[in-house]
Design an enzyme around this catalytic site. Sequence first.
Site, PDB file in Angstrom:
ATOM      1  N   ASP A 198      39.748  30.891  49.226  1.00 46.32           N
ATOM      2  CA  ASP A 198      39.145  30.981  47.899  1.00 46.32           C
ATOM      3  C   ASP A 198      37.911  31.874  47.994  1.00 46.32           C
ATOM      4  O   ASP A 198      37.067  31.721  48.894  1.00 46.32           O
ATOM      5  CB  ASP A 198      38.747  29.584  47.401  1.00 46.32           C
ATOM      6  N   ASN A 209      32.484  37.669  38.393  1.00 46.03           N
ATOM      7  CA  ASN A 209      33.147  38.270  37.223  1.00 46.03           C
ATOM      8  C   ASN A 209      32.185  38.380  36.052  1.00 46.03           C
ATOM      9  O   ASN A 209      32.145  39.400  35.354  1.00 46.03           O
ATOM     10  CB  ASN A 209      34.355  37.418  36.819  1.00 46.03           C
ATOM     11  N   HIS A 226      35.123  42.223  34.502  1.00 43.02           N
ATOM     12  CA  HIS A 226      36.470  41.945  35.002  1.00 43.02           C
ATOM     13  C   HIS A 226      37.063  43.130  35.768  1.00 43.02           C
ATOM     14  O   HIS A 226      37.851  42.939  36.690  1.00 43.02           O
ATOM     15  CB  HIS A 226      37.395  41.569  33.834  1.00 43.02           C
ATOM     16  N   ASP A 281      38.512  42.672  39.408  1.00 45.71           N
ATOM     17  CA  ASP A 281      39.861  43.023  39.873  1.00 45.71           C
ATOM     18  C   ASP A 281      39.791  43.866  41.136  1.00 45.71           C
ATOM     19  O   ASP A 281      40.583  43.690  42.075  1.00 45.71           O
ATOM     20  CB  ASP A 281      40.619  43.779  38.782  1.00 45.71           C
ATOM     21  N   GLU A 340      41.457  33.589  41.964  1.00 44.62           N
ATOM     22  CA  GLU A 340      40.803  34.143  43.147  1.00 44.62           C
ATOM     23  C   GLU A 340      41.255  33.453  44.432  1.00 44.62           C
ATOM     24  O   GLU A 340      40.627  33.633  45.479  1.00 44.62           O
ATOM     25  CB  GLU A 340      39.275  34.023  43.003  1.00 44.62           C
TER      26      GLU A 340
END
Length: 667
Positions: free
Chosen positions: A519, A527, A532, A536, A563
Site C-alpha cells: 500500500d 492526490n 490526480h 496516476d 493504491e
Amino acid sequence: MPSLRVLRQRKAPPWFWWGLGLGLLLLALAVWALLSTYREREQRFRHQVEGELQAIGQLQVRSVAEWRERQTSQAMGLADDSAFAQLVARWIQLPGLEQEAPVRERLRILEERSLYTAAYLMDARGNLLLTSGGEVLGLAPQAEINALTRALAQDEPVLVEPRGDAFFAFPFFSVLVPLYDGSTALGGIWLVKDVRATLYPILDFWPTRSQTAESFLVQRTGEEVLVLSPLKHRPDPPMTLRLSMSHTDNPAVQAFSGSRGIVYGRDDRGQPVLAAVNAVPDTPWVLISQVHVKEALGGHLQREWLALSLPVSLVVVLAGLATTYWQWRARRRESALKQELERNMRWLESAQQAASVGFFAWDAQNQEFFLSRIARQIYGLPATGRIGLRTWVDALHPDDRKSVLARHGKSLEERLPLSAQYRIVRPCDRQQRWIQVWGEFEGQATPGGNAWLTGTVQDITERKQTEEQLASYRAALETQVRMDPLTLVANRRALDETLASECKRALRGGAPLALLMIDVDHFKAYNDHYGHVQGDQCLRQVAQALSASVGREGEMVARYGGEEFAVLLPHTTLEQAVEQAERVRHSISALGLAHACAPGGQHVTVSIGVACLEPHHHALANPSADVGVAAHALLEQADSALYEAKKAGRDRVTAYTAPPVPHAVEA
C-alpha cells in the site's frame, strides 16, 4: 419354252440355298452385333449417369459435413471463452441489470453473427435463465437437458440431432455448450439453429435440370428410418416421414443395411430410382441423392431401341445400307453424348475450381492416384492424369507424413470413410499449403478384385490462416482483459486467476507460496496535494519499480485496487518473502518521489504485509480445505499483515503471525 408343270417340278438351284443361308447368317450376325453394341452403349451410358450422380452426392456430403463442423467449431470456441463464463458467474452471484447487460449482449452477438435462431442461458438443471431479449422462465426440452448433463460431464459441447418439438414451431438443431467458472459448473448455453434456413438449402442444390432428382438426409431410429429433410413430392412437414426397415428395396433402408455408393431401388411411392448413398462423416446421417430411373435412363433406352429396330428392319431389305445408316446414327448419338458429357464435366470442373475442390481416385491394386486438373493444381504436380505413390508421399509435409500415412492406412485396412486435414509442400514452387481430404471406398479388397478410394481434395490454406489470426487476436484480447490500463501490470481478475492456479499447484506439489500486499503510504493526501494526474504518474512509477523487482518464472505484480498492489511469489518461504519485501520497500524509497504531505517524511514510501502458504502446515490444519479456501486465507493473512504494518507507523514490512491457539483447561 418349258411348260408350267416343268417349272413347278424344277428345284431351286444350290446357290439359292447357299445365298439364303448366308443371308440368314449375316442377318443373325447383324442382330447379334446390334444387340451387343446396344448393351455396351447402355452400360457405358449407365456408368456415366452413375458417376455424375455419385460426384453430386459427394459434393453435397462435403457441404453438409462442413455445415456441421462449423457448428461444432463455434461451440468449442464459446466453451473455451473464460471471459464470458466469468460474466455469467458475476450475474448469477449479483443479479441485476448492470451484470445482466453484457451477458445479454453476448447472446445477441451469437444470434446475429453466428446465425443462430436463438441462444438461451440455462442452469445445470435445465432451467432457462436468460436470452438476448431479457430474462426467461421455463424448462428446456428433456433432450436438451440430457445433452447439457453430458456436456457438463464431458466438459465439451454436445449436439442434439435435428428434430421437431412443441417448444418451437419449426424443426431445429441444438448445440449445448457447457460453462465453467474455473472448476464450478455454471450451466450452459443452448444454441438453436432453424434447419429450414441453414441446412435444407444445401440439399436443394442440383447442378442439372431434373424433374425428379432430389437429395435428402436420413437417420435410423430403432426399426425405422427417419427422413430428416423435406422431399420434393411430399407436402407433409419435415421429419414426419418414417420408413420401416422391412422396405428393403428403398435406398434409405438399404443405406442402413450396409449399402454405399450407387444402388437401385424404389422410393416411398414405389417408383424405380437410381440413388447415390453416402455417409456424412462423424454423424449418424446418410445422404441419399436419387433420381427416377425412367428420367435418368428411359429416354436413352427408348432412343436405343428405336435405333435398333430401324437397322434390323432395313437389314432384311438391304443389309449393307442398313448397317451403314445405323453406324451413321450411332456416331451422331455418340457425338451428342460426348458433347453432353463434356458440358457436364466442364460444369463440374468449373464448380470444383470455384470451390477450390479437386477430385481424386486411388487405385489400391496398381498403387496409383488419378487426379483431376484442379487436384493437380492444388498439389502443384505436372499435368498428367496419374501419379505414383512415391510422388504423392514426397508431396506430404515432413512433419505430417507419418500421421497421414497411418491415417490413410487405417482407412484402407478397415474400409472406413476418410476425412483428414494436413499440410503439403508443392513440388512446383515449394509452397506449404493446407488441404482437406474426403474419401470413400468402392469395390472389394479381395484377391483378384480391386478397391478404389474416391473423393475430393480442397485447398483450405486461407481458412487456416484466418483461424490462426483469430486465435492470435483472441489471445491479445485476453491479455488486455487481464491488464490494468493505468499501470500496465496485471489487474485484480488476473491476480485472482493466477492465485487460484498457484495455490492448487502449491497444495499438490508441497512448495511454499508467498504473497506481498503493498500500500502506498498517505496516497490520498498525495492526490489531494499534487492532483490526480500526478497521482496516476506516481502509481505508474511504483508499478514499474515493483515489476523490476520480480523476474522468476511464475512471479507476478498486480494492481489490487486504488493504491494497493500485490506481488505473488511461488516457491518462496516466509523468510525469503520478507527479504524480498524489504528490497521492494527500499527500491520504492530510492525513487525519491516527493511527498510534501507525508507525516515525518519527504518522499513516497510503502507499507508491505507478507503472508506465506506452507502446504504441509496448511494440510495439517485444514485437511479438507480446497483451493478457494486456501487462496482466500492467503489474501486475508497478507491484508492483515499490511494492516499491522500501517498500524505500526507505515514504511515497513510486517509478516503475518498466526494468532495463538487457545489451550483447553484441564479439569
